[in-house]
Design an enzyme around this catalytic site. Structure first.
Site, PDB file in Angstrom:
ATOM      1  N   ASP A  55      10.124  15.851  -7.488  1.00 35.72           N
ATOM      2  CA  ASP A  55      10.319  15.203  -8.787  1.00 35.72           C
ATOM      3  C   ASP A  55      10.632  16.186  -9.908  1.00 35.72           C
ATOM      4  O   ASP A  55      10.997  15.763 -11.010  1.00 35.72           O
ATOM      5  CB  ASP A  55       9.056  14.417  -9.185  1.00 35.72           C
ATOM      6  CG  ASP A  55       8.786  13.221  -8.291  1.00 35.72           C
ATOM      7  OD1 ASP A  55       9.745  12.716  -7.675  1.00 35.72           O
ATOM      8  OD2 ASP A  55       7.618  12.794  -8.208  1.00 35.72           O
ATOM      9  N   THR A  92      13.867   0.324  -0.485  1.00 32.71           N
ATOM     10  CA  THR A  92      13.860   1.689  -1.019  1.00 32.71           C
ATOM     11  C   THR A  92      14.683   1.696  -2.303  1.00 32.71           C
ATOM     12  O   THR A  92      15.658   0.957  -2.409  1.00 32.71           O
ATOM     13  CB  THR A  92      14.456   2.719  -0.037  1.00 32.71           C
ATOM     14  OG1 THR A  92      14.530   3.991  -0.690  1.00 32.71           O
ATOM     15  CG2 THR A  92      15.856   2.342   0.415  1.00 32.71           C
ATOM     16  N   ASN A 113       3.842   1.733  -6.350  1.00 34.67           N
ATOM     17  CA  ASN A 113       3.185   2.749  -5.533  1.00 34.67           C
ATOM     18  C   ASN A 113       3.150   2.306  -4.070  1.00 34.67           C
ATOM     19  O   ASN A 113       3.611   1.208  -3.722  1.00 34.67           O
ATOM     20  CB  ASN A 113       1.787   3.070  -6.085  1.00 34.67           C
ATOM     21  CG  ASN A 113       0.858   1.862  -6.071  1.00 34.67           C
ATOM     22  OD1 ASN A 113       1.009   0.945  -5.268  1.00 34.67           O
ATOM     23  ND2 ASN A 113      -0.115   1.861  -6.959  1.00 34.67           N
ATOM     24  N   THR A 168       1.459  -1.043  -3.273  1.00 34.86           N
ATOM     25  CA  THR A 168       2.265  -2.174  -3.732  1.00 34.86           C
ATOM     26  C   THR A 168       3.422  -2.439  -2.774  1.00 34.86           C
ATOM     27  O   THR A 168       3.713  -3.588  -2.410  1.00 34.86           O
ATOM     28  CB  THR A 168       2.815  -1.890  -5.150  1.00 34.86           C
ATOM     29  OG1 THR A 168       1.722  -1.720  -6.040  1.00 34.86           O
ATOM     30  CG2 THR A 168       3.696  -3.033  -5.638  1.00 34.86           C
TER      31      THR A 168
END
Length: 211
Positions: free
Chosen positions: A49, A93, A117, A120
């Site tokens: 990230d 995705t 997340n 979920t």
């Protein structure tokens, strides 16, 4: 050997509305701002990230030992693999990289955005919103959910994101207390691999929103 206090910071990536995309640094910028204004002394990121361009006032002082960098297929039917999913199966995705390589392998699949997340996403899989998910092996393993992995996808089929499976532990570059402590956590083989992958990403012009 250090006494620490955990500070939870919500990021733009956490707060974004469902079915919206995020920009570079969505999960990182708020933590870096907290480092720079002194609210925190150390930030822990998923290495994948972290944008390749860094504020020179900050330093990734440690890449701890890496987890498995591969992606995982999590199928509603655990007997199925990427090769045996039925034609037209819905794959949850929101990663352009995963979509690009999935369709290169199986152009009949139907990827669709699926945010949230891991818990979920697994719930939405159970509710029938998708036939399968693609998630990081490392994330599932760290959450104690490795048993949900249907298939660890070979890296020559679905190349992992640069830095996937690794953590990046960041501090202020001039912090004489935190930086030496964090540097003790650095794993040289992980650093060599992740820095090479990030250099390739920077040179190729890739990023969070590019396959």
């Amino acid at each position: 050997g250090a006494t620490v206090e955990t500070v939870t910071i919500r990021t733009a990536g956490d707060n974004r509305a469902p079915n919206t995309i995020w920009g570079e640094g969505a999960f990182v910028t708020a933590l870096e701002a907290a480092l720079l204004d002194g609210r925190i002394d150390v930030a822990v990121h998923s290495a994948k990230d972290v944008p390749t361009t860094q504020d020179p006032r900050l330093r990734i002082a440690a890449f701890p030992p890496r987890e498995d960098p591969r992606d995982a297929l999590v199928s509603a039917d655990p007997s199925l693999t990427l090769e045996t999913l039925p034609r037209g199966a819905r794959i949850g995705t929101d990663s352009p990289r995963r979509v690009a390589f999935l369709l290169a392998c199986r152009p009949d699949l139907r990827p669709h955005p699926l945010h949230g997340n891991v818990d979920t996403r697994l719930r939405r899989l159970a509710e029938g919103e998708s036939d399968a998910l693609v998630l990081a092996v490392a994330g599932l393993t760290r959450l104690g959910l490795a048993g949900r992995i249907t298939q660890a996808l070979p890296a020559d089929v679905l190349p992992p994101a640069p830095g996937q499976g690794a953590l990046a532990v960041q501090c202020r570059a001039d912090d004489a207390v935190a930086r030496p402590l964090v540097e003790q956590l650095d794993d040289p083989p992980t650093r060599a691999a992740v820095e090479a992958e990030r250099a390739f990403l920077a040179a190729s012009g890739g990023g969070c929103r590019a396959p």
